[in-house]
Design an enzyme around this catalytic site. Structure first.
Site, short mmCIF file in Angstrom:
data_model
loop_
_atom_site.label_atom_id
_atom_site.label_comp_id
_atom_site.label_asym_id
_atom_site.label_seq_id
_atom_site.Cartn_x
_atom_site.Cartn_y
_atom_site.Cartn_z
N ASP A 171 -3.14 2.39 4.11
CA ASP A 171 -2.69 3.78 4.16
C ASP A 171 -1.99 4.17 5.46
O ASP A 171 -1.28 5.18 5.49
CB ASP A 171 -3.89 4.72 3.94
CG ASP A 171 -4.54 4.52 2.59
OD1 ASP A 171 -3.88 3.95 1.70
OD2 ASP A 171 -5.71 4.92 2.43
N GLY A 203 -1.78 5.64 -0.75
CA GLY A 203 -1.81 6.19 0.61
C GLY A 203 -2.87 7.25 0.82
O GLY A 203 -2.96 7.86 1.87
N ARG A 204 -3.66 7.51 -0.21
CA ARG A 204 -4.71 8.54 -0.15
C ARG A 204 -4.13 9.86 0.35
O ARG A 204 -3.21 10.36 -0.27
CB ARG A 204 -5.85 8.06 0.76
CG ARG A 204 -7.19 8.67 0.41
CD ARG A 204 -8.24 8.22 1.38
NE ARG A 204 -8.63 6.86 1.16
CZ ARG A 204 -9.68 6.47 0.44
NH1 ARG A 204 -10.44 7.38 -0.12
NH2 ARG A 204 -9.99 5.22 0.29
N THR A 206 -6.24 -1.02 6.74
CA THR A 206 -6.05 -0.16 5.56
C THR A 206 -4.57 -0.05 5.28
O THR A 206 -3.77 0.10 6.22
CB THR A 206 -6.64 1.26 5.76
OG1 THR A 206 -6.09 2.13 4.76
CG2 THR A 206 -6.33 1.85 7.12
N ARG A 244 18.96 7.33 -15.93
CA ARG A 244 17.80 8.23 -16.02
C ARG A 244 17.01 8.23 -14.70
O ARG A 244 16.77 7.18 -14.12
CB ARG A 244 16.91 7.87 -17.19
CG ARG A 244 16.32 6.51 -17.13
CD ARG A 244 15.61 6.19 -18.44
NE ARG A 244 15.12 4.83 -18.44
CZ ARG A 244 14.82 4.16 -19.54
NH1 ARG A 244 14.99 4.68 -20.72
NH2 ARG A 244 14.36 2.94 -19.47
N GLU A 300 0.43 9.31 -3.69
CA GLU A 300 -0.64 9.65 -4.65
C GLU A 300 -1.39 10.92 -4.28
O GLU A 300 -1.93 11.61 -5.14
CB GLU A 300 -1.64 8.48 -4.79
CG GLU A 300 -2.43 8.20 -3.53
CD GLU A 300 -3.50 7.13 -3.71
OE1 GLU A 300 -3.81 6.74 -4.84
OE2 GLU A 300 -4.01 6.66 -2.68
N VAL A 357 -10.46 -14.23 14.32
CA VAL A 357 -11.79 -14.04 14.93
C VAL A 357 -12.50 -15.41 14.97
O VAL A 357 -13.10 -15.78 15.99
CB VAL A 357 -12.63 -13.00 14.12
CG1 VAL A 357 -14.09 -13.02 14.52
CG2 VAL A 357 -12.05 -11.60 14.32
N ARG A 397 -17.34 0.14 -0.07
CA ARG A 397 -17.60 1.38 0.68
C ARG A 397 -19.11 1.60 0.58
O ARG A 397 -19.66 1.53 -0.51
CB ARG A 397 -16.81 2.53 0.07
CG ARG A 397 -15.31 2.27 0.14
CD ARG A 397 -14.49 3.47 -0.30
NE ARG A 397 -13.08 3.22 -0.03
CZ ARG A 397 -12.21 2.70 -0.91
NH1 ARG A 397 -12.61 2.38 -2.11
NH2 ARG A 397 -10.96 2.52 -0.57
N CYS A 398 -19.76 1.81 1.69
CA CYS A 398 -21.22 1.82 1.73
C CYS A 398 -21.73 3.24 1.96
O CYS A 398 -21.73 3.74 3.08
CB CYS A 398 -21.68 0.88 2.85
SG CYS A 398 -23.46 0.78 3.01
N SER A 445 -15.14 3.17 8.22
CA SER A 445 -15.74 1.95 8.77
C SER A 445 -15.92 2.09 10.29
O SER A 445 -16.90 1.62 10.86
CB SER A 445 -14.85 0.74 8.48
OG SER A 445 -14.40 0.77 7.15
N GLY A 504 -11.08 1.03 7.84
CA GLY A 504 -10.42 2.30 8.17
C GLY A 504 -11.35 3.26 8.90
O GLY A 504 -12.35 2.83 9.50
N ASP A 505 -11.06 4.55 8.81
CA ASP A 505 -11.80 5.50 9.65
C ASP A 505 -13.30 5.57 9.31
O ASP A 505 -14.14 5.64 10.21
CB ASP A 505 -11.15 6.90 9.64
CG ASP A 505 -11.05 7.49 8.24
OD1 ASP A 505 -11.21 6.74 7.26
OD2 ASP A 505 -10.82 8.71 8.14
N ASP A 552 -3.35 5.53 7.95
CA ASP A 552 -3.83 6.89 8.23
C ASP A 552 -4.74 6.96 9.45
O ASP A 552 -5.62 7.82 9.53
CB ASP A 552 -4.53 7.47 7.00
CG ASP A 552 -5.70 6.60 6.54
OD1 ASP A 552 -5.88 5.49 7.09
OD2 ASP A 552 -6.44 7.04 5.65
O1 F6P Z 1 -7.53 3.26 1.22
C1 F6P Z 1 -6.76 2.37 0.50
C2 F6P Z 1 -6.58 2.85 -0.90
O2 F6P Z 1 -5.86 1.87 -1.61
C3 F6P Z 1 -5.92 4.21 -1.05
O3 F6P Z 1 -4.53 4.14 -0.91
C4 F6P Z 1 -6.39 4.61 -2.42
O4 F6P Z 1 -6.43 6.02 -2.55
C5 F6P Z 1 -7.77 4.05 -2.48
O5 F6P Z 1 -7.83 3.00 -1.54
C6 F6P Z 1 -8.18 3.51 -3.82
O6 F6P Z 1 -9.50 3.11 -3.72
P1 F6P Z 1 -10.28 2.30 -4.81
O7 F6P Z 1 -10.07 0.85 -4.54
O8 F6P Z 1 -11.70 2.68 -4.58
O9 F6P Z 1 -9.75 2.71 -6.14
#
Ligand code: F6P
Length: 349
Positions: free
Chosen positions: A133, A176-177, A131, A168, A228, A23, A78-79, A111, A108-109, A135
């Protein structure tokens, strides 16, 4: 000429700095002054004691130095306030006061929803998907995803080496949320035997059966890759009663985890040991892969070009390996297609 602002928002992702660098290079090319906004949308809410803590004029020199680094130089957050109209209006006014006539939002979404609101308030915005993820269904790649998958692949390969040495099985949890893409791609890339994702319902008993089949075939180091978010797709299972009646202390109401899941599998399959590893934040903090950096570079340039040409309310994505743009609204409505074929391939071998 108006100024352009750039911010990174949500979880940091490898490639965000490369996008900011691009940018900055493109803004310099077109002679447009650039302002970096700190900590996502928070920087527009002017919460800090000094203006410099909320935004800074971005010099190309500075940005070139950080281009290959992981994390985000601009910081991120995150706001929550951005859910409220009064704070969005406040942010739009801040941008107008600063003479910023266009904003590049990397995130991400959530934002992108913020960017859409700002567009409605008359601030031209362009989104770049950032992101790990992956996603955002409108694009086949988000910044950071490729790097995160590579981190998981390295981790799983290392884990499989030690698992083989000790005969084992191992449960590996990746990020990945609510999206199983990192888990699925990492599993298929490493030849893992079982993958569990939030998109497909599953039961503990079924996974134990599948693990048993691997053990009976002599595959004592089977790897179970879990996303996760997979716990939300798990059929009800009374972990408290199961573990306590099998000699492992567990607290009532305790949430299931990779570690607890390994304990359950060990007991259900009659193994001496099943271990677990959570790959965690190393997925976010790695140096961006070539694929992420190259996408960041193209996307950053396109974002500035669009704003320069008076095109707004768009997000940038990748389709069939080509960079494209689409309206934010349409992009956010795209339905996700889960790669069921790949999932079945991993789990049925
Ligand atoms: O969105 C990215 C991510 O890393 C997810 O995979 C995860 O669930 C989350 O953010 C973790 O967020 P934080 O940094 O708030 O713990």
């Amino acid at each position: 000429m108006f100024k352009i602002g750039v911010l990174t928002s949500g979880g940091d992702a490898p490639g965000m700095n490369a996008a900011v660098m691009s940018v900055a290079k493109s803004a310099a090319l077109y002679g447009i002054p650039l302002v970096g906004i700190k900590r996502g949308y928070n920087g527009l809410l002017r919460k800090s004691a000094s203006l410099y803590d909320d935004m800074e004029e971005l010099r190309l020199d500075t940005v070139l130095d950080i281009a290959d680094l992981p994390g985000t130089y601009l910081r991120t957050a995150r706001c929550k306030e951005f859910m409220e109209p009064k704070w969005r209006e406040f942010a739009a006014n801040t941008l107008r006061e600063m003479g910023i006539g266009g904003l590049v939002v990397i995130g991400g979404d959530g934002s992108f929803h913020g960017a859409e609101f700002l567009c409605q308030l008359g601030i031209p915005c362009i989104g770049i998907p950032g992101t790990i993820d992956n996603d955002l269904p409108y694009t086949e790649l988000t910044l950071g995803y490729d790097t995160a998958v590579n981190v998981c692949v390295d981790a799983i390969r290392a884990i499989r080496a030690t698992s083989r040495s000790h005969d084992r099985p191992h449960v590996v949890e990746v990020m990945g949320r609510h999206c199983g893409d990192i888990a699925l791609t990492a599993a298929v890339s490493t030849g893992a035997e079982i993958v569990i994702v939030p998109e497909v319902r599953w039961s503990v008993e079924d996974v134990a059966q599948r693990l048993n089949r691997q053990l009976n075939k002599g595959n004592t180091r089977a790897t179970i890759v879990v996303a996760e978010g997979c716990w939300e797709a798990m059929e009800p299972f009374d972990m408290y009663n199961f573990l306590n009646s099998h000699g492992k202390k567990c607290f009532e109401g305790e949430p299931i985890s990779a570690n607890r899941f390994a304990s359950i599998l060990k007991r259900m399959c009659g193994m001496v040991e099943v271990r677990s590893t959570v790959v965690g934040y190393t997925q976010r903090g790695e140096t961006p892969s070539a694929r992420d950096s190259a996408f960041a570079f193209e996307a950053g340039h396109l974002a500035v070009r669009l704003l320069r040409d008076g095109i707004s309310n768009q997000v940038i994505g990748m389709h069939n390996g080509k960079v494209f743009y689409q309206s934010i609204g349409e992009a956010l409505q795209t339905k996700r297609e889960f790669r069921r074929g790949l999932y079945d391939l991993v789990n049925n071998m």
